[in-house]
Design an enzyme around this catalytic site. Structure first.
Site, PDB file in Angstrom:
ATOM      1  N   SER A 162       0.826  -0.887   0.427  1.00  8.96           N
ATOM      2  CA  SER A 162      -0.174  -0.246   0.029  1.00  8.96           C
ATOM      3  C   SER A 162       0.922   1.791   0.254  1.00  8.96           C
ATOM      4  CB  SER A 162      -0.882  -0.134   1.022  1.00  8.96           C
ATOM      5  OG  SER A 162      -1.959   1.157   0.924  1.00  8.96           O
ATOM      6  N   HIS A 189      -2.954  -0.945  -3.236  1.00  9.20           N
ATOM      7  CA  HIS A 189      -3.977   0.143  -3.296  1.00  9.20           C
ATOM      8  C   HIS A 189      -3.800   1.688  -3.641  1.00  9.20           C
ATOM      9  CE1 HIS A 189      -4.351  -1.988   1.579  1.00  9.20           C
ATOM     10  NE2 HIS A 189      -4.811  -2.768   0.977  1.00  9.20           N
ATOM     11  N   ASP A 288      -4.568  -4.752   5.655  1.00  4.58           N
ATOM     12  CA  ASP A 288      -4.908  -5.016   4.528  1.00  4.58           C
ATOM     13  C   ASP A 288      -3.630  -6.633   4.348  1.00  4.58           C
ATOM     14  OD1 ASP A 288      -6.044  -6.671   2.761  1.00  4.58           O
ATOM     15  OD2 ASP A 288      -5.613  -5.196   1.083  1.00  4.58           O
TER      16      ASP A 288
END
Length: 346
Positions: A162, A189, A288
């Site tokens: 991310s 992301h 995540d």
């Protein structure tokens, strides 16, 4: 805990401050109207959590969040009237997102949710560093057996990241050499509209591997990197007799506001490949990928999680470590060589 409120509306700032101050453990250390002032205040007041609007003069909340989360390491919760801003907030490094209600709807339910998000952000930020050291030491003790006795014939490499991810992933990919023998699937992301340009950037940066946006129904072949398109999950539909995965682009609901989700991709890979799955989790804000790492290990596979020393943001790797999802914890510069050794290409 110390909180900074950032919003160009004095009315909203007053409502938030008045209600949050009712919590005995919340202290509003500042209330400012622009992203630039938020950065200055964060440097001065060292808050535990920042609540920030997006649309503000001088510097908007997304721009300030990028700096605050990556440079100052302060968790930011974005408040916005537009649900479509969720992906933008996550891409900027926000740890969470909450929809602003209408002016007459800042009531108990809203503040119950906001208070919970603030406490969660605070707990993630302040979990003891000694826990990471302990986990690192314990897992390092197991490396001797892992290095020579994995018994795994890996058939797929999964990478998740991310905040700070593109640079980290490029560092890893560019050191995997030519003719990499596994297909690579990658979830990052990313803001809608930026995925194609990112794939182009990867191809300019990593000359040894082709990086492309994944397409629904295509076969993933060795030596190629398949990146999840923005606002879609990348999963495996089925595995062909030659061992190659056939990819599926899914529009299933986001995982905790995230689509693509590293967890969903890791879970899919572990389901189909079990002990033949190798997962790598790099820098990123939030949690995540932690659940997915645990599932890879539980299925018999192996994971490598980036060490705090080289992370832009230690959130995702830290969560995986805490949940027992890290087979190994390595600084970024050691990850490519470890991957090559695990797959027998060194």
């Amino acid at each position: 805990m110390n909180i900074i409120i950032v919003d160009d509306s004095a009315i909203i700032r007053a409502i938030l401050e008045q209600n949050l101050s009712k919590e005995n453990d919340f202290t509003i250390v500042d209330s400012v109207s622009t992203g630039r002032k938020a950065i200055d205040s964060a440097k001065k007041n060292e808050p535990d959590v920042i609540l920030s609007d997006i649309d503000m003069p001088e510097m908007n909340g997304l721009e300030s969040t990028k700096i605050i989360s990556s440079k100052l390491k302060v968790p930011v919760i974005i408040l916005s009237e537009n649900e479509k801003d969720i992906s933008k907030a996550k891409s900027a490094g926000a740890v969470d997102f909450i929809l602003k209600p209408s002016l007459d709807s800042y009531k108990e339910n809203f503040f119950n949710t906001l208070n919970e998000k603030i406490r969660k952000a605070y707990s993630v930020k302040n979990q003891k560093h000694s826990l990471n050291k302990k986990l690192h030491i314990n897992q390092s003790k197991d490396l001797n057996s892992l290095q020579n006795q994995t018994g795994n014939e890996f058939k797929i490499l999964c990478i998740g990241a991310s905040t700070g991810g593109p640079t980290a992933v490029a560092d890893v990919l560019s050191h995997l050499g030519n003719n990499f023998p596994l297909p690579i699937i990658y979830s990052q992301h990313i803001e809608v509209g930026a995925d194609g340009k990112m794939a182009e950037w990867f191809n300019q940066t990593c000359k040894n591997l082709e990086v492309r946006l994944a397409h629904n129904g295509e076969e993933a072949i060795p030596g190629r990197v398949y990146m999840a398109p923005a606002d879609t999950h990348l999963v495996i539909d089925f595995v062909k007799s030659n061992g190659h995965p056939v990819l599926k682009i899914s529009h299933d609901p986001p995982w905790r506001f995230l689509r693509p989700s590293v967890n969903i991709m890791f879970n899919s890979a572990s389901f189909f490949y079990k002990k033949n799955c190798l997962g790598v989790l790099l820098t990123g804000m939030g949690r995540d990928g932690a659940e997915g790492c645990v599932n890879i290990i539980n299925a018999g596979g192996q994971t490598i999680v980036e060490d705090e020393s080289t992370c832009a943001v230690f959130g995702m790797p830290k969560a995986a470590i805490e949940e027992g999802g890290a087979s190994e914890i390595l600084p970024r510069n050691e990850i490519p060589a470890r991957i090559l050794k695990l797959i027998g290409k060194n």
